[in-house]
Design a protein around this motif. Structure first.
Motif, mmCIF file in Angstrom:
data_model
loop_
_atom_site.group_PDB
_atom_site.id
_atom_site.type_symbol
_atom_site.label_atom_id
_atom_site.label_comp_id
_atom_site.label_asym_id
_atom_site.label_seq_id
_atom_site.Cartn_x
_atom_site.Cartn_y
_atom_site.Cartn_z
ATOM 1 N N ALA A 299 -63.658 -2.849 38.649
ATOM 2 C CA ALA A 299 -64.086 -2.898 37.252
ATOM 3 C C ALA A 299 -63.558 -1.689 36.501
ATOM 4 C CB ALA A 299 -65.611 -2.943 37.172
ATOM 5 N N ASP B 200 -61.819 0.631 28.787
ATOM 6 C CA ASP B 200 -61.781 -0.597 27.996
ATOM 7 C C ASP B 200 -61.523 -0.293 26.523
ATOM 8 O OD1 ASP B 200 -62.238 -2.209 30.180
ATOM 9 O OD2 ASP B 200 -64.400 -2.341 29.856
ATOM 10 N N GLN C 294 -57.945 -11.638 24.234
ATOM 11 C CA GLN C 294 -58.255 -11.835 25.648
ATOM 12 C C GLN C 294 -57.003 -12.141 26.463
ATOM 13 O OE1 GLN C 294 -61.111 -11.572 27.353
ATOM 14 N NE2 GLN C 294 -62.728 -11.545 25.806
ATOM 15 N N ARG D 66 -54.106 -6.231 32.283
ATOM 16 C CA ARG D 66 -54.961 -5.985 33.441
ATOM 17 C C ARG D 66 -54.420 -6.591 34.732
ATOM 18 N NH1 ARG D 66 -61.141 -6.069 31.848
ATOM 19 N NH2 ARG D 66 -61.247 -6.897 33.960
ATOM 20 N N MET E 218 -59.832 -10.573 36.014
ATOM 21 C CA MET E 218 -60.699 -11.135 34.982
ATOM 22 C C MET E 218 -61.316 -12.425 35.504
ATOM 23 S SD MET E 218 -58.532 -10.404 31.471
ATOM 24 C CE MET E 218 -59.764 -11.089 30.353
ATOM 25 N N THR E 219 -62.455 -12.778 34.944
ATOM 26 C CA THR E 219 -63.192 -13.954 35.375
ATOM 27 C C THR E 219 -62.660 -15.206 34.704
ATOM 28 O OG1 THR E 219 -65.173 -12.602 35.685
ATOM 29 C CG2 THR E 219 -65.498 -14.984 35.486
ATOM 30 N N TYR F 295 -61.463 -14.389 30.802
ATOM 31 C CA TYR F 295 -62.374 -13.837 29.796
ATOM 32 C C TYR F 295 -63.094 -12.631 30.377
ATOM 33 C CZ TYR F 295 -66.444 -13.333 26.744
ATOM 34 O OH TYR F 295 -67.405 -12.833 25.912
ATOM 35 N N GLU F 296 -63.317 -11.641 29.538
ATOM 36 C CA GLU F 296 -64.105 -10.477 29.909
ATOM 37 C C GLU F 296 -64.864 -10.014 28.668
ATOM 38 O OE1 GLU F 296 -65.247 -8.066 33.119
ATOM 39 O OE2 GLU F 296 -63.851 -9.740 33.064
ATOM 40 N N PRO G 165 -63.456 -14.581 39.876
ATOM 41 C CA PRO G 165 -62.256 -13.857 39.442
ATOM 42 C C PRO G 165 -60.994 -14.649 39.731
ATOM 43 C CG PRO G 165 -63.132 -12.910 41.464
ATOM 44 C CD PRO G 165 -64.143 -13.914 40.991
#
Length: 222
Positions: A3, A9, A47, A54, A95-96, A103-104, A196
């Motif tokens: 994370a 971020d 996103q 990322r 990211m999920t 999306y995060e 993820p």
């Protein structure tokens, strides 16, 4: 799942908005936007750009796509720089998979930027009580902060370089088009909602190796 921190971020999102936002052609009537200099339209676009920053493995795959389409060796070299380094491991922040792709939640990062008046978020339109779009306005202070990052915090040089590369790769595309491109990856499209998105580094490294090998093979020996 690795994370990011709130400060990471905030800096990363500021850099993405600063590099990818479009200049404002006419000043909005909203007083809070009187010093806005550029706007990035839609959370979808934000996103999708963030996903490539990322996930260096997915970014490298897109660079290989650009190389195959145009033949520009620079894209092959950029992909190789990522894939032969430790970026796919140490710089990857998964990211999920959500309903509409990667999306995060960005509320905490945006709260930092908004409290310092670096970015102003505005809602656009509604349908059935649902906001249709969020736009992100970069202020003069936000532009100055983004420009100062390398001087004030050299540790963020990586994110400066990566956001510039991602913005270049995505230039001219709306968020919906970037989503289509990302959905072409099986690991992205088939990820279970709430899980993820898996890495694609091994197969992208092999793909790059074959291209690099072919480029270095003399035509007479091919």
């Amino acid at each position: 799942m690795r994370a990011t921190s709130r400060s990471q971020d905030a800096v990363r999102i500021l850099l993405i908005i600063s590099t990818a936002a479009e200049p404002i052609s006419s000043q909005p009537a909203d007083p809070a936007l009187s010093d806005a200099v550029a706007v990035l339209e839609s959370q979808v676009l934000l996103q999708k750009l963030d996903f490539w920053v990322r996930n260096p493995d997915f970014l490298a795959d897109e660079l290989l796509n650009e190389y195959e389409q145009g033949g520009d060796a620079e894209f092959l070299e950029l992909a190789g720089g990522i894939l032969t380094s430790d970026e796919p491991e140490v710089r990857r922040y998964p990211m999920t998979r959500f309903l509409f792709g990667a999306y995060e939640p960005l509320d905490d990062a945006l709260a930092v930027l908004r409290s310092a008046h670096l970015v102003v978020r505005r809602k656009r339109g509604s349908a059935g009580g649902r906001v249709l779009r969020h736009d992100y306005y970069l202020t003069q202070a936000g532009r100055a902060a983004a420009d100062r990052i390398l001087l004030d915090a050299p540790a963020f040089a990586y994110f400066v370089e990566r956001t510039q590369l991602v913005a270049r790769l995505a230039a001219g595309y709306r968020g919906s088009k970037l989503k289509e491109r990302q959905y072409r990856q099986d690991e992205y499209r088939d990820a279970v909602i709430g899980d993820p998105i898996a890495t694609i580094a091994p197969r992208v490294q092999e793909r790059w190796r074959l291209h690099d090998q072919k480029r270095q093979t003399p035509a007479s020996a091919a």
